[in-house]
Structures are given as C-alpha cells and as structure tokens.
Design an enzyme around this catalytic site. Structure first.
Site, PDB file in Angstrom:
ATOM      1  N   HIS A 230     -34.359 -52.440  -8.786  1.00 22.20           N
ATOM      2  CA  HIS A 230     -33.594 -51.294  -9.290  1.00 22.20           C
ATOM      3  C   HIS A 230     -32.763 -50.585  -8.208  1.00 22.20           C
ATOM      4  CE1 HIS A 230     -33.344 -47.315 -11.586  1.00 22.20           C
ATOM      5  NE2 HIS A 230     -32.878 -48.213 -12.437  1.00 22.20           N
TER       6      HIS A 230
ATOM      7  N   LYS B 182     -29.765 -49.658  -5.605  1.00 22.42           N
ATOM      8  CA  LYS B 182     -28.289 -49.694  -5.671  1.00 22.42           C
ATOM      9  C   LYS B 182     -27.820 -49.289  -4.282  1.00 22.42           C
ATOM     10  CE  LYS B 182     -29.852 -47.417  -9.654  1.00 22.42           C
ATOM     11  NZ  LYS B 182     -30.078 -48.531 -10.457  1.00 22.42           N
TER      12      LYS B 182
ATOM     13  N   ASP C 218     -21.913 -53.984   7.896  1.00 21.99           N
ATOM     14  CA  ASP C 218     -21.973 -54.304   9.333  1.00 21.99           C
ATOM     15  C   ASP C 218     -23.267 -53.830   9.987  1.00 21.99           C
ATOM     16  OD1 ASP C 218     -19.498 -55.468   9.079  1.00 21.99           O
ATOM     17  OD2 ASP C 218     -18.391 -53.756   9.896  1.00 21.99           O
TER      18      ASP C 218
END
Lengths: 215, 215
Positions: free
Chosen positions: B148, B150, B155
């Site tokens: 779940h 996000k 870099d």
C-alpha cells in the site's frame, strides 16, 4: 599601544568563547529535553498487548507484553497529546486507535477534531460513529471525491502522516509507512490543510433542503 | 610573559575566527547550490499542459500553459532523476506519470525499479503493463495483503511520499498530500524498505510449479 592590543585580544577571545559557550549550552539543554522527533514507522506490525499504554500494572492477557513495535510507537506519539489532536483520516476502523482517541478526549481533556471521507466512514467496523457518540467533532468530505489523507497533528507541533489508514488490515497486514516529525516546515502546511478542510466541510455551509426551497 | 600572553590571545582569536569563517563559507556554498529540498504538495490540482516538461518550444493544445501546480512540481522532482528511480506504488494508472517514468528510462538512461500491488496492478487503465513492455523492472507483492506504499526515491537522495496513488482521480479529484524531502533521516529508512520489498518480491524466490513437483 601594546596594552591596548592585548586588552582588545582578550576582549575578542572572551566574547567569541562566550558566544560559543552559550551556543553549546543551548544545544545541551535542547538535547536534555529531547531532540525534535524524527521517525519512520513501517507496517505490518506484530500483535502485542497495548493495555499498559492505558492502565499501569500487570496484564494477564495472552498477547506478548512490553515489546516496542511500530504500532505501540504510533500509539505513544498520539497519546503524547496534551491540548489538541487534528485528524484527517480516510478509513478508520481500528478499535485500538479509536480507544486512543477516546482516551485523549475523555481522560486527558484533549480537543479532538476529525475530518473523514463520506463513503469510507460507513465501512464495516467504522469507528466514526463511536467518536461522534462520545461527543467528538467529526466532519466528513462534502465534495464529490475522496478525502484520502491519513494524517494527524498532535498539539499543533507533531505531524504523523503516511500511507496507513487506521484499519486493522493496514496495521497488521499491508506494507505501509508512517512518518513522524516535529519539523515546522512540514507541520505548518499540514495544519493549514487541516483548517482548510475543516472549514470547507462545515455542515453549516452545506446546502440543505431549506436552501433549495428558497431558490 | 606579557608577549607570550598577547601571542596566545592573537592565536586563539585567529583560530576561532578561521573556524567561524570556514563554517560561514560552507553555508554560503551550500546555499549557492540550493538548500536541501523540503516541500509539501497538496492535491487535487488544476489541469495544465505538461508538454513543456518533455519537449522545449511552444505547444498549441487548449490547456493552460506555464502554470506551476502541485502536479507539475511533482513531475519536475521525478524528472530531476539522473541515475535511479526506486518506486513503491499501490495503484498506477496515470498516463502522465507513466510518461515521466518512460522518459527517465528511455531518454535519460535512469535505472528504474518498481514494486507494486498484485491486485491493483490489474485495475482499469493500469500502466504497469506499459512499464514492463518498455523493459522496466517491475515486481509485485507476493504476500497475502496489499503493498500500500506510495513513495519514490530519486537518485537515492530525494524522497517523495504521501497519500497520493499515481492515478488520475488521486491527482485531479481527491484530497491528497505528497511530502518531498532530502533529509537523510527520512530517505535512508525508505531506501531500506524499498530494498527489503524488492528482495522479498523477487520472482526467483516465489514457489513455482516445478518446486511443487520436487516436493
């Protein structure tokens, strides 16, 4: 001339060392009362007893006791509230998290405000009804889309935000994150967002049947 | 004795001022190349043209041009990648965000790795297939619950995390947040979480039919 220069030298040294000393002392005092909170919690968590967070003394339940888990750390951060808890939460069905919010409202006199999603406040096991029943101010999204935030601000200075909805599955099943910070550069915009949503979802602003009759 | 004291005074002043000077110089140099990124973006966003982020020169489409929105800022942060993009995303159906990831992979030679959810990678309009087709390494959650998260790490030093799934509805409809930071105290644990999930969801570790035949 030589004496003046010597005195000037001593003066500069004294002032510089004093400034350095004051700076060092302030850092020490700051460390003494704790560095600003900066933490990341990852879920899922193992299931442990949380009774000790509410009631002192031994507990005889069968769950593991005394362990520090991401969940107990999250609960401790919330229970640190002394004046306010501003919560924007998409889905809220965790009984343990509801227990924390009710404890803050009833036992600690903390001012709790909740903004939630109009569809997800009706999911199975939703605790939103229990909050409203206890007299906590809850507003729900009045717009056409989801109020998908999952953040809390404790005492206007501690931000708790991430992917974690306040549900049993999120805490014990999913891969989730929660970021905890006292950095005002993060806390301030989230507080502003809370106030914006709190005002925008004021039921007094919502068109009622009488508004339509007046039109 | 007086001369020694004077010289000692001058020496201490010189060393102290030199240290202060070096510290000031370092701060100036740091400010010159830009302060560490610290930003919060709130959604929904207004719809604007994003072509200028990919192609220089005028665009004749009917959308508003040149505006800075939370979405264009998010895209710019992603497009700043020069070596790697590590992405953990629950739902990914935004064509614009897919365009960014493909651009990084194809045009900028950025090493892109994606971990996603096994159920939500099959939602209507999912861009996961397009990523795999382009040769991007994608792994999906092999466990029983949802992946779940996000978040993205650019870099290995810029963290982008929040409530925002990479979908059209999240960007243009929902109330969402995205926190952007270069603070290593936040970036490091998210990088570790990415590596943990990347390894845990290695298809080579997943039991295959031949494993069962061998049992």
């Amino acid at each position: 001339m030589g004496k003046t220069f010597k005195l000037l030298g001593i003066g500069v040294v004294a002032v510089t060392l004093s400034l350095e000393g004051i700076s060092w002392l302030l850092r020490c005092l700051r460390d003494g009362r704790g560095r600003p909170v900066k933490e990341v919690l990852f879920f899922p968590t193992t299931v442990t007893c949380i009774n000790h967070l509410f009631l002192p003394g031994p507990c005889s339940c069968s769950l593991p006791h005394g362990d520090s888990t991401p969940f107990t750390r999250l609960l401790r951060h919330l229970l640190s509230a002394r004046s306010s808890l501003d919560l924007c939460i998409f889905a809220f069905s965790s009984q343990e998290l509801c227990r924390v919010v009710l404890e803050l409202h009833r036992q600690h006199g903390v001012s709790v405000r909740v903004v939630t999603d109009k569809d997800y406040m009706m999911i199975s096991g939703s605790q939103i009804g229990a909050l409203r029943k206890a007299g906590i101010s809850v507003r729900h999204e009045l717009g056409g889309f989801h109020m998908h935030h999952k953040f809390a601000v404790v005492d206007k200075k501690l931000l708790i935000t991430g992917s974690l909805n306040w549900t049993h599955q999120a805490v014990q099943g999913n891969k989730e994150n929660v970021l905890v910070t006292e950095d005002s550069g993060f806390v301030r915009p989230f507080l502003q967002e809370f106030e914006k949503l709190w005002d925008a979802n004021d039921p007094a602003r919502s068109p009622t049947l009488s508004d339509f009759i007046m039109l």
